[in-house]
Structure formats: structure tokens, C-alpha cells
Design an enzyme around this catalytic site. Structure first.
Site, PDB file in Angstrom:
ATOM      1  N   ARG A  52       0.794  -1.220   0.000  1.00 33.52           N
ATOM      2  CA  ARG A  52       0.000   0.000   0.000  1.00 33.52           C
ATOM      3  C   ARG A  52       0.830   1.276   0.000  1.00 33.52           C
ATOM      4  O   ARG A  52       0.564   2.198  -0.763  1.00 33.52           O
ATOM      5  CB  ARG A  52      -0.882   0.077   1.267  1.00 33.52           C
ATOM      6  CG  ARG A  52      -2.170  -0.626   1.177  1.00 33.52           C
ATOM      7  CD  ARG A  52      -2.531  -1.138   2.554  1.00 33.52           C
ATOM      8  NE  ARG A  52      -1.600  -2.203   2.876  1.00 33.52           N
ATOM      9  CZ  ARG A  52      -1.784  -3.455   2.533  1.00 33.52           C
ATOM     10  NH1 ARG A  52      -2.860  -3.816   1.938  1.00 33.52           N
ATOM     11  NH2 ARG A  52      -0.872  -4.391   2.792  1.00 33.52           N
ATOM     12  N   THR A  53       1.809   1.334   0.885  1.00 37.81           N
ATOM     13  CA  THR A  53       2.497   2.623   1.047  1.00 37.81           C
ATOM     14  C   THR A  53       3.221   2.989  -0.246  1.00 37.81           C
ATOM     15  O   THR A  53       3.068   4.091  -0.775  1.00 37.81           O
ATOM     16  CB  THR A  53       3.459   2.566   2.250  1.00 37.81           C
ATOM     17  OG1 THR A  53       2.707   2.173   3.392  1.00 37.81           O
ATOM     18  CG2 THR A  53       4.095   3.918   2.506  1.00 37.81           C
ATOM     19  N   LYS A  81      25.549  -3.840  -1.600  1.00 36.75           N
ATOM     20  CA  LYS A  81      27.018  -3.795  -1.763  1.00 36.75           C
ATOM     21  C   LYS A  81      27.670  -3.058  -0.602  1.00 36.75           C
ATOM     22  O   LYS A  81      28.871  -2.863  -0.582  1.00 36.75           O
ATOM     23  CB  LYS A  81      27.378  -3.055  -3.056  1.00 36.75           C
ATOM     24  CG  LYS A  81      26.811  -3.658  -4.317  1.00 36.75           C
ATOM     25  CD  LYS A  81      27.263  -2.809  -5.510  1.00 36.75           C
ATOM     26  CE  LYS A  81      26.599  -3.268  -6.786  1.00 36.75           C
ATOM     27  NZ  LYS A  81      26.822  -2.296  -7.875  1.00 36.75           N
ATOM     28  N   ARG A 102      11.384   3.978   3.032  1.00 39.34           N
ATOM     29  CA  ARG A 102      11.065   3.047   4.122  1.00 39.34           C
ATOM     30  C   ARG A 102      12.326   2.269   4.450  1.00 39.34           C
ATOM     31  O   ARG A 102      13.024   1.811   3.540  1.00 39.34           O
ATOM     32  CB  ARG A 102       9.954   2.087   3.693  1.00 39.34           C
ATOM     33  CG  ARG A 102       9.769   0.943   4.664  1.00 39.34           C
ATOM     34  CD  ARG A 102       8.542   0.125   4.380  1.00 39.34           C
ATOM     35  NE  ARG A 102       7.339   0.868   4.730  1.00 39.34           N
ATOM     36  CZ  ARG A 102       6.122   0.332   4.737  1.00 39.34           C
ATOM     37  NH1 ARG A 102       5.947  -0.928   4.403  1.00 39.34           N
ATOM     38  NH2 ARG A 102       5.069   1.059   5.070  1.00 39.34           N
ATOM     39  N   HIS A 130       5.450   6.172  11.442  1.00 39.29           N
ATOM     40  CA  HIS A 130       4.920   6.008  10.081  1.00 39.29           C
ATOM     41  C   HIS A 130       3.939   7.164   9.836  1.00 39.29           C
ATOM     42  O   HIS A 130       2.729   6.985   9.801  1.00 39.29           O
ATOM     43  CB  HIS A 130       4.220   4.650   9.979  1.00 39.29           C
ATOM     44  CG  HIS A 130       3.900   4.193   8.593  1.00 39.29           C
ATOM     45  ND1 HIS A 130       3.945   5.024   7.488  1.00 39.29           N
ATOM     46  CD2 HIS A 130       3.519   2.967   8.128  1.00 39.29           C
ATOM     47  CE1 HIS A 130       3.603   4.327   6.410  1.00 39.29           C
ATOM     48  NE2 HIS A 130       3.348   3.078   6.771  1.00 39.29           N
TER      49      HIS A 130
END
Ligand code: NCD
Length: 305
Positions: A52-53, A81, A102, A130
Site C-alpha cells: 500500500r504505502t 554492496k 522506508r 509512520h
């Protein structure tokens, strides 16, 4: 530092009101906004899974006429890396006008914001915050309840690791007359810093309980959450706790007729599918509202009216 959104407290209540009004206008007049971000790019840097986000951020930018680039997992980026968040963000801020990030580490988007030349939006940092889910939640509360005051808000499930709970508690504790009921097993209680630094400091009334059945009749909002498997150190603890609460029609019999049932999603078992047809269920409204409020936020951070 350019204006970023890392913590919901960075927005004043007036700014939240403006974002809600803007989202309402976008819902009513989408054509007015279809070209607002032409020539602009949003980068989505997702070091953790998301449906969703990320997709609502991307849909938001497309609906504003802009473009999107980014990566969906740390594995597909130079993080694999060994590149630092600071270096990645310095690079990407040359490619995009705004970045949604995120990350599993608490504070990573804040570090990014200190290095970035463009606004950073925290799309979830570990078990911490959030803020854009909170904006989606607030647009939903506004549309269903007409405002943010005098509500008894039950938060149920994983209140320890559930970052959406932390941000929403922060935001809703700023309005008059709200009361919180935190429903969780002992192992997943709301963190002490939320109690002392947020609730006690503002003199907000709250109680902690284990029993969903006993508290449900008092609630205006029931905010269910998933037990956050990815934050557990021990699989056995997760398995023991994951099904502590399962909301079904039987339990809802004692709830108010106008109580709203929220969940940031994804759900696992904590709301039975039979509840989806209950008129009080609004978790799928939250997902759609998330797109509109993110459109409003992108416009604000890019300084576009
Ligand atoms: C939440 C999250 O990522 O914190 N999901 C979301 O963004 N809608 C809730 C969760 O994962 O349980």
C-alpha cells in the site's frame, strides 16, 4: 535542511487540517490536480516490503501528472554492496524532486533528510514511526467521524513494534477530549516513552488492558494491528502471540453501532474476513484515503498549490 516529513509532530494541527482539506478537494476535483506535478519525479526507496504505502505514493505522483523511479528492496539497490543511506540519498536527490523512504532501522529517514537536497518522506522506519499512515488514518477518521475530538480510541495488538500506533497516538493526543485504551498482551505493550513523553506530558487519559471484549463497548474507534513478525528476535514468541486477538462479528455485537474498525493493513488473522461486510469496517477506505492524502503531502512539500 529542506522541508521533510520524518515525524508527524513536525506538522502543526493547522497544517494537518490544510492537508485534509486539500485531500478532500482532490477527491472532489481530481482534474484540477492532474497536471500539478508535470516534470517532477518522486523516488521511492524501499528497503523493506510494502504494498500500500509504496504503490499509493506512486499512484499519487502519477495522478498529479508526475513520474516515479526507485527500488523495492534493499537487495536490488547498492545497499546490498554496502552503500550507506547517506550516500544513496545524496545520489538520488540528484535524480528526483522528492523521496519517500522506508527502512528497517529507526532514524534512517532522519539521517537521509540531513543529507538530502530534496524533501524526504518517512514511509516507515523500523518499529518507530509512520507519519503518512497517520495522515491516511486521520483522513479516514475525519470522513467517518467528522473531526478529531472527544473520541475513545482503542489500539489493539502489537503496540510495541507497531509504528502506525506510535504515530497515530502522537497525532490524536493533540486534540481535546480524546481517551486511549491500549489493548495488548504484556509482551507487546505501548512503549514507555509514548506514555511519559506523549500522553503524561499532555495530561491525556489512557488505560492499558489485555481484554478486547471488556473494552470494546466504550470505543468510538478500534484500531487493530498485526503482530510485527519481522521485529521479533524469537520465532517462538511470535507464534505464541500472533493470534492473541481475532476480531469477529461475535465480539462486535457489544460495540457501538457507529464505532469504526480501522487497520493499517496488511492483516494476517487479527480481523476475520466476515467483518469486511460490517458497515463499521473502514480499513479499505484507509488504503484509498492514503493515496489522496499523499497527493496532498507531495504538493505541500514541493510547494505547489
Ligand atoms: C503498516 C506498516 O508498514 O507499518 N503497513 C502499512 O504501511 N500500511 C502496518 C504493518 O505492516 O503491519
Amino acid at each position: 535542511m529542506v522541508e521533510s516529513l520524518i515525524d508527524i509532530n513536525q506538522l502543526t494541527v493547522e497544517e494537518i487540517d490544510e492537508l485534509i482539506k486539500k485531500a478532500e478537494d482532490i477527491i472532489a476535483n481530481p482534474e484540477k490536480y492532474a497536471h500539478k506535478c508535470e516534470g517532477k519525479k518522486l523516488a521511492t526507496l524501499f528497503y523493506e516490503p510494502s504494498t500500500r504505502t509504496r504503490l499509493s505514493f506512486e499512484a499519487a505522483m502519477y495522478e498529479l501528472g508526475g513520474n516515479v523511479l526507485g527500488f523495492q528492496s534493499a537487495k536490488n539497490s547498492s545497499a546490498s554492496k554496502g552503500e550507506s543511506v547517506s550516500d544513496t540519498v545524496r545520489v538520488v536527490s540528484g535524480y528526483a524532486d522528492i523521496i519517500a523512504m522506508r527502512h528497517p532501522k529507526e532514524g534512517a529517514p532522519l539521517v537521509a533528510a540531513m543529507k538530502s537536497l530534496v524533501p524526504i518522506i518517512n514511509a516507515g522506519d523500523g518499529g518507530h514511526n509512520h507519519p503518512t499512515q497517520t495522515l491516511a488514518d486521520m483522513l479516514t477518521i475525519y470522513r467517518k467521524k467528522g473531526g478529531f475530538e472527544n473520541l475513545t480510541i482503542g489500539m489493539c495488538g502489537d503496540l510495541k513494534f507497531g509504528r502506525t500506533v506510535h504515530s497515530l497516538t502522537n497525532a490524536m493526543s493533540r486534540y481535546e477530549g480524546n481517551k486511549f485504551v491500549f489493548i495488548s498482551p504484556d509482551e507487546l505493550k505501548i512503549p514507555d516513552y509514548i506514555k511519559t513523553d506523549v500522553l503524561d506530558r499532555k495530561g491525556v487519559e489512557y488505560e492499558e488492558t489485555r481484554s478486547l471484549e471488556e473494552s470494546i463497548p466504550d470505543l468510538d474507534i478500534l484500531y487493530m494491528t498485526r503482530v510485527q513478525q519481522e521485529r521479533f528476535f524469537n520465532e517462538a514468541d511470535y507464534l505464541r502471540l500472533r493470534d492473541t486477538y481475532i476480531l469477529n462479528e461475535q465480539k462486535l455485537k457489544n460495540a457501538k453501532k457507529d464505532m469504526i474498525i480501522m487497520h493499517p493493513l496488511p492483516r494476517v488473522n487479527e480481523i476475520s474476513v466476515e467483518v469486511d461486510d460490517d458497515p463499521r469496517a473502514c480499513y479499505f477506505d484507509q488504503t484509498l484515503n492514503g493515496k489522496y492524502i499523499r497527493m496532498a503531502l507531495i504538493l505541500k512539500l514541493l510547494g505547489i498549490n
